[in-house]
Design a protein around this motif. Structure first.
Motif, PDB file in Angstrom:
ATOM      1  N   GLN A 241      82.621  71.025 -37.914  1.00 21.59           N
ATOM      2  CA  GLN A 241      82.076  70.097 -36.930  1.00 21.59           C
ATOM      3  C   GLN A 241      80.659  69.661 -37.313  1.00 21.59           C
ATOM      4  O   GLN A 241      80.336  68.469 -37.310  1.00 21.59           O
ATOM      5  CB  GLN A 241      82.052  70.757 -35.539  1.00 21.59           C
ATOM      6  N   ASN A 242      79.813  70.626 -37.670  1.00 19.48           N
ATOM      7  CA  ASN A 242      78.448  70.288 -38.059  1.00 19.48           C
ATOM      8  C   ASN A 242      78.419  69.490 -39.355  1.00 19.48           C
ATOM      9  O   ASN A 242      77.588  68.593 -39.535  1.00 19.48           O
ATOM     10  CB  ASN A 242      77.612  71.562 -38.214  1.00 19.48           C
ATOM     11  N   GLY A 243      79.327  69.829 -40.265  1.00 19.94           N
ATOM     12  CA  GLY A 243      79.405  69.074 -41.509  1.00 19.94           C
ATOM     13  C   GLY A 243      79.792  67.631 -41.269  1.00 19.94           C
ATOM     14  O   GLY A 243      79.242  66.712 -41.887  1.00 19.94           O
ATOM     15  N   SER A 244      80.742  67.401 -40.376  1.00 20.89           N
ATOM     16  CA  SER A 244      81.159  66.033 -40.054  1.00 20.89           C
ATOM     17  C   SER A 244      80.002  65.245 -39.444  1.00 20.89           C
ATOM     18  O   SER A 244      79.788  64.077 -39.768  1.00 20.89           O
ATOM     19  CB  SER A 244      82.354  66.063 -39.101  1.00 20.89           C
ATOM     20  N   ASN A 245      79.262  65.888 -38.550  1.00 21.81           N
ATOM     21  CA  ASN A 245      78.110  65.227 -37.943  1.00 21.81           C
ATOM     22  C   ASN A 245      77.067  64.873 -39.003  1.00 21.81           C
ATOM     23  O   ASN A 245      76.467  63.789 -38.979  1.00 21.81           O
ATOM     24  CB  ASN A 245      77.479  66.133 -36.887  1.00 21.81           C
ATOM     25  N   ALA A 246      76.861  65.794 -39.955  1.00 24.08           N
ATOM     26  CA  ALA A 246      75.872  65.546 -41.004  1.00 24.08           C
ATOM     27  C   ALA A 246      76.269  64.361 -41.866  1.00 24.08           C
ATOM     28  O   ALA A 246      75.431  63.510 -42.203  1.00 24.08           O
ATOM     29  CB  ALA A 246      75.704  66.802 -41.865  1.00 24.08           C
ATOM     30  N   ALA A 272      70.814  64.809 -39.896  1.00 30.54           N
ATOM     31  CA  ALA A 272      71.750  65.406 -40.861  1.00 30.54           C
ATOM     32  C   ALA A 272      71.248  66.781 -41.284  1.00 30.54           C
ATOM     33  O   ALA A 272      72.030  67.732 -41.415  1.00 30.54           O
ATOM     34  CB  ALA A 272      71.913  64.491 -42.069  1.00 30.54           C
ATOM     35  N   TYR A 273      69.949  66.902 -41.509  1.00 34.62           N
ATOM     36  CA  TYR A 273      69.382  68.189 -41.905  1.00 34.62           C
ATOM     37  C   TYR A 273      69.582  69.219 -40.800  1.00 34.62           C
ATOM     38  O   TYR A 273      69.914  70.387 -41.064  1.00 34.62           O
ATOM     39  CB  TYR A 273      67.891  68.002 -42.192  1.00 34.62           C
ATOM     40  N   ASP A 274      69.415  68.791 -39.546  1.00 39.37           N
ATOM     41  CA  ASP A 274      69.612  69.698 -38.412  1.00 39.37           C
ATOM     42  C   ASP A 274      71.068  70.152 -38.334  1.00 39.37           C
ATOM     43  O   ASP A 274      71.354  71.337 -38.091  1.00 39.37           O
ATOM     44  CB  ASP A 274      69.192  69.000 -37.119  1.00 39.37           C
ATOM     45  N   ASP A 275      71.988  69.216 -38.508  1.00 34.34           N
ATOM     46  CA  ASP A 275      73.416  69.576 -38.495  1.00 34.34           C
ATOM     47  C   ASP A 275      73.732  70.597 -39.584  1.00 34.34           C
ATOM     48  O   ASP A 275      74.456  71.575 -39.358  1.00 34.34           O
ATOM     49  CB  ASP A 275      74.283  68.329 -38.696  1.00 34.34           C
ATOM     50  N   LEU A 276      73.211  70.364 -40.757  1.00 33.08           N
ATOM     51  CA  LEU A 276      73.476  71.270 -41.862  1.00 33.08           C
ATOM     52  C   LEU A 276      72.763  72.606 -41.665  1.00 33.08           C
ATOM     53  O   LEU A 276      73.233  73.641 -42.146  1.00 33.08           O
ATOM     54  CB  LEU A 276      73.053  70.627 -43.180  1.00 33.08           C
ATOM     55  N   ASN A 277      71.642  72.590 -40.963  1.00 31.04           N
ATOM     56  CA  ASN A 277      70.978  73.848 -40.619  1.00 31.04           C
ATOM     57  C   ASN A 277      71.874  74.703 -39.732  1.00 31.04           C
ATOM     58  O   ASN A 277      71.954  75.923 -39.887  1.00 31.04           O
ATOM     59  CB  ASN A 277      69.660  73.567 -39.898  1.00 31.04           C
ATOM     60  N   LYS A 278      72.552  74.034 -38.799  1.00 37.32           N
ATOM     61  CA  LYS A 278      73.460  74.765 -37.920  1.00 37.32           C
ATOM     62  C   LYS A 278      74.624  75.349 -38.722  1.00 37.32           C
ATOM     63  O   LYS A 278      75.035  76.491 -38.516  1.00 37.32           O
ATOM     64  CB  LYS A 278      73.983  73.844 -36.824  1.00 37.32           C
ATOM     65  N   ALA A 279      75.149  74.551 -39.628  1.00 37.00           N
ATOM     66  CA  ALA A 279      76.229  75.062 -40.473  1.00 37.00           C
ATOM     67  C   ALA A 279      75.736  76.214 -41.333  1.00 37.00           C
ATOM     68  O   ALA A 279      76.434  77.215 -41.521  1.00 37.00           O
ATOM     69  CB  ALA A 279      76.768  73.940 -41.354  1.00 37.00           C
ATOM     70  N   ILE A 316      69.402  67.513 -50.025  1.00 35.37           N
ATOM     71  CA  ILE A 316      69.452  66.055 -50.102  1.00 35.37           C
ATOM     72  C   ILE A 316      68.922  65.430 -48.815  1.00 35.37           C
ATOM     73  O   ILE A 316      68.188  64.433 -48.838  1.00 35.37           O
ATOM     74  CB  ILE A 316      70.887  65.594 -50.395  1.00 35.37           C
ATOM     75  N   SER A 317      69.282  66.005 -47.686  1.00 35.68           N
ATOM     76  CA  SER A 317      68.813  65.464 -46.405  1.00 35.68           C
ATOM     77  C   SER A 317      67.301  65.562 -46.285  1.00 35.68           C
ATOM     78  O   SER A 317      66.645  64.631 -45.815  1.00 35.68           O
ATOM     79  CB  SER A 317      69.486  66.213 -45.250  1.00 35.68           C
ATOM     80  N   LYS A 318      66.745  66.688 -46.704  1.00 33.56           N
ATOM     81  CA  LYS A 318      65.294  66.840 -46.631  1.00 33.56           C
ATOM     82  C   LYS A 318      64.608  65.862 -47.573  1.00 33.56           C
ATOM     83  O   LYS A 318      63.589  65.246 -47.224  1.00 33.56           O
ATOM     84  CB  LYS A 318      64.910  68.278 -46.989  1.00 33.56           C
ATOM     85  N   ALA A 319      65.175  65.687 -48.786  1.00 34.43           N
ATOM     86  CA  ALA A 319      64.607  64.711 -49.723  1.00 34.43           C
ATOM     87  C   ALA A 319      64.659  63.309 -49.130  1.00 34.43           C
ATOM     88  O   ALA A 319      63.692  62.544 -49.211  1.00 34.43           O
ATOM     89  CB  ALA A 319      65.364  64.763 -51.050  1.00 34.43           C
TER      90      ALA A 319
END
Length: 849
Positions: A241-246, A272-279, A316-319
């Motif tokens: 779910q978090n990956g899809s959001n990202a 996107a970075y926040d979503d991936l942080n959750k994942a 990548i999101s942070k960059a």
């Protein structure tokens, strides 16, 4: 640990009680116990005893306590038949595994004798469920008598064929056994028995720590795997779910970047970075240490791959977030404002903005490299088949991202050095008028000095190039082709060399001879760039001249003013007056317009309407790498560049169209045979501007690979130009002398020379208004670009020219077929043909077999 404990209050064994029990029970009587038939379940081998059975003791047994403890230790430390013990405890055995058996059994009176008389080995059957009276009852009835039996391996006790064991625990049976045999065991056990007992004890003690470690490790791994499995379902759903959001936010960020909505893009990257942080948090709950230790175990590759994917996405999101924010800062700061030369209070210089942007680029580059490393380690096979192409495509794009960011870092370094940072930089700018073509782009009738200091544009000085050339004290012989129009060579004609770095160095040399100071480089720009910018910023009012200069009339009105209207003492004054207004208007542009202006600059560099040369080797290298160098390309294959030098042809190149046709085939010696047609159409003659109605007089130079041979020329103009003066006493230029000192004339009206590592065919082509004229050259080049299996041609464009039309035709050798070709080529019969324009350099490649 025992259910029968004859102990003292202190907890130790009470041997007095044991002795009393022995006294009450007559252990010397030999009861006869019948052997009821039992069903056979497991067969055991019974080894015949080697030592006589001791039935009675003639004397009191000494040291009975020590003997009992030793025997108890031996029994407890000896190997155990688990199946036999379970059967003795009353357990039901459902399946059996045959194994070596070393059971501890009791031998009833009479059975010992019978066992001695049996064969060396026999089978003993055990019941499925032991249903006989407990041993304790047999002891109380004084019917049991047992003796130790010596075997070949060690001293053990053999079991009778049947024995009542029901109701006894293993511990109670051990105590009952030793109570029964208290008076029957020798005080001095057999030496071999004692040695084996001690050896077994040491062996067991030795391996106990290893067994404990193995057991604890096995239990731990099992627990971790069980825990990971139970957590997997929840973790998978959460990560997906978090990956899809990202992914959705990354797509949104990409679109916003394309729309130049940098702040919105930064926000999307942050989401996107926040979503991936959750994942990532979900994966961390599975245990980072667990993954680091067991990540390579079979079945856990998917967890490790998921972790790497999430970490790559985070990088990548942070960059992206940092880059978008930095671009937003530049976007809202208007980098072109530095062109005003006025720094508002508290405002940052362009150098400061670039410095901050470069720091962000470096950080982004590190994040992209980290993402690339993580993705490179992912085993694609653990990714679902339907998603594998996406992962592969993403991995392929990482190098592109690294290249883009690396280029951006190089550009930032380039601009920081160009602006000088905290130092001062001065550049000489040639305003090359491509209406009057010269080898590097046009006649530089006007020049400018541009000075940067501390990141700001501090000064722009514009002047007529004839003004500074008037200060030249040295008489230098001009090129041969110019001697009929000028007696001396100066900065105005110094861009005679087609290779821009060579011409730029010559311009710097003449500038200093004219009394100018040291400059840091030479820039060249054509009027086409200014006209394109006027399309964005709008027309500029010049009320003192009664003009409004826009994209459509800029060049013509400026030339008209200079040629016919201006004060002859200062014909270029209109350019001096235009300059501050132009740069002021550039500095006032909003963020939407300056993006378009940067696009114009980029296009001008690609099409060679803007060139740059720098004394700093680092800056020069970057200029060459990014298409600003204007140098003649050095290639392994075939090469062609056609260069026009307008000599006393006024501004007629503006109304003259050029086109080229090249027919190529391979020669017998492995080289290439060419037929080149150069055509020019003069469209002037009826213009309101007189400078468009004159003859177009051009000296044409055709650059081909070194060692090429001219076979014929048809259609060239034959002239009788003679020098204006006798050059006795004039100084010769060393660079010019190297070219003119080896000129040959294989064909009338044609000069063959060497320049910049190329062979050059030179001739005059003079076209009158409303006339079309063509020249056909046939020549042979020694190189083709491939040994026996292909052909390669680099067709370079002259700086300052427009989109001249070109036709190319390559005849395939007989019996060959094409296996690869440049995408613009089309196969027509035995020929590969190209119809295109020369707005940029063309690279043509053909492979055949």
């Amino acid at each position: 640990m025992f259910d029968v404990k004859p102990v003292k209050e202190s907890g130790g064994l009470d041997f007095e009680k044991i002795s009393q029990v022995r006294t009450k029970i007559n252990l010397r009587e030999e009861p006869t116990i019948p052997q009821p038939a039992r069903p056979t379940l497991i067969e055991h081998q019974v080894v015949q005893p080697q030592a006589p059975v001791i039935k009675k003791a003639d004397k009191p047994l000494p040291d009975q306590k020590t003997s009992i403890l030793r025997e108890l230790e031996d029994v407890l430390l000896g190997p155990v038949d688990a199946i036999a013990e379970l059967a003795r405890a009353g357990a039901q055995i459902h399946s059996l595994v045959r194994q070596k058996s070393k059971p501890r059994f009791l031998v009833a009176a009479g059975m010992a004798k019978a066992s001695i008389e049996k064969k060396e080995t026999e089978t003993v059957s055990l019941p499925r469920i032991a249903q006989v009276a407990p041993i304790k009852r047999a002891v109380e009835s004084k019917n049991i008598w047992a003796t130790p039996v010596s075997t070949q391996s060690n001293c053990r006790l053999a079991a009778p064929a049947s024995l009542d064991l029901t109701g006894s625990t293993p511990a109670s049976r051990e105590v009952d056994f030793w109570l029964t045999h208290l008076g029957s065991i020798s005080a001095k056990p057999h030496a071999a028995w004692r040695g084996a007992r001690q050896k077994n004890a040491k062996r067991v003690v030795k391996y106990i720590p290893k067994l404990l470690i193995f057991f604890v490790g096995l239990v731990s791994v099992g627990a971790l795997v069980w825990w990971a499995t139970q957590s997997g379902i929840w973790a998978r759903n959460n990560i997906v779910q978090n990956g899809s959001n990202a992914v959705a936010n990354l797509e949104d960020a990409k679109q916003k970047l394309e729309d130049f909505k940098f702040q919105d893009a930064a926000n999307s990257f942050a989401l996107a970075y926040d979503d991936l942080n959750k994942a990532s948090g979900t994966l961390n709950e599975l245990g980072a240490s667990f993954l680091s230790v067991f990540g390579n175990l079979p079945g856990l590759g998917k967890i490790k791959a998921a972790n790497d994917l999430v970490e790559a996405g985070r990088s990548i999101s942070k960059a992206g977030e940092n880059l978008a924010s930095a671009l937003g800062t530049l976007y809202n700061s208007n980098p072109l404002s530095f062109l005003n030369g006025q720094a508002s209070s508290g405002s940052k210089s362009f150098s400061e903005l670039l410095g901050n942007f470069k720091a962000v680029l470096v950080s982004a580059d590190q994040n992209i490299k980290k993402a690339g490393s993580l993705l490179a380690d992912i085993d694609v096979s653990v990714i679902p088949v339907g998603k594998q192409p996406l992962l592969l495509d993403f991995k392929e794009k990482i190098p592109q991202l690294q290249e883009y960011i690396g280029n951006a870092i190089n550009y930032s370094d380039f601009l920081l050095k160009f602006l000088g940072g905290n130092s001062k930089k001065t550049y000489l700018v040639l305003l090359q008028n491509n209406s009057e073509l010269r080898p590097t782009g046009g006649f530089p009738g006007t020049y400018a000095l541009v000075t940067f200091e501390n990141g700001y544009l501090k000064k722009i000085f514009v002047d007529d190039i004839y003004q500074i050339d008037a200060n030249l004290k040295e008489n230098i012989i001009p090129p041969l082709q110019m001697q009929h129009i000028t007696p001396t060579w100066g900065m105005r004609d110094a861009n005679w060399f087609t290779d821009f770095p060579t011409s730029a160095r010559k311009v710097e040399e003449f500038y200093q001879k004219d009394g100018g100071g040291k400059v840091d480089g030479v820039l060249a720009i054509t009027p086409d760039v200014i006209a394109d910018m006027l399309k964005i910023i709008g027309p500029i009012d010049m009320p003192e001249y009664g003009l409004k200069l826009g994209a459509d009339n800029f060049l013509a009105e400026i030339q008209n003013e200079v040629e016919y209207e201006a004060d002859r003492a200062k014909p270029k004054k209109i350019l001096t007056d235009l300059q501050p207004k132009f740069f002021e208007k550039l500095g006032e542009q909003d963020k939407n317009n300056w993006i378009e202006i940067f696009k114009i600059i980029t296009k001008a560099a690609e099409e060679k309407h803007m060139l740059a040369y720098f004394d700093d080797s680092g800056l020069e290298k970057t200029a060459v790498e990014n298409g600003l160098g204007g140098e003649i390309k050095q290639t392994a294959g075939d090469f062609l560049e056609i260069v026009f030098a307008n000599v006393k042809g006024s501004k007629t190149d503006f109304v003259t169209d050029s086109s080229f046709n090249l027919e190529t085939s391979l020669g017998n010696d492995g080289g290439a045979e060419h037929a080149l047609t150069i055509s020019r159409i003069h469209n002037g003659g009826d213009s309101q501007y007189g400078f468009y109605n004159r003859d177009n007089s051009a000296y044409v130079k055709v650059f081909v690979p070194e060692g090429s041979v001219l076979e014929s020329v048809v259609g060239q103009s034959i002239t009788d130009f003679t020098p204006l003066i006798n050059y006795d006493g004039f100084k010769r230029d060393s660079d010019l002398e190297r070219i003119e000192g080896n000129v040959s004339h294989p064909v009338a009206g044609v000069d063959v020379s060497e320049e910049s590592g190329k062979t050059v065919f030179g001739f005059w082509l003079i076209v009158k208004p409303k006339q079309t004229k063509s020249v056909v050259l046939k020549y042979h080049t020694p190189v083709t670009g491939a040994a026996g299996g292909g052909y390669a041609l680099y067709w370079q464009k002259q700086s300052g020219t427009g989109s001249d039309h070109i036709n190319f035709s390559f005849k395939l050798p007989d019996g060959t077929s094409v296996i690869n070709q440049s995408p613009d080529l089309q196969l027509l019969g035995d020929n590969l043909v190209l119809n295109s324009d020369l707005s940029v350099d063309k690279e043509i490649k053909i492979e055949f077999k």
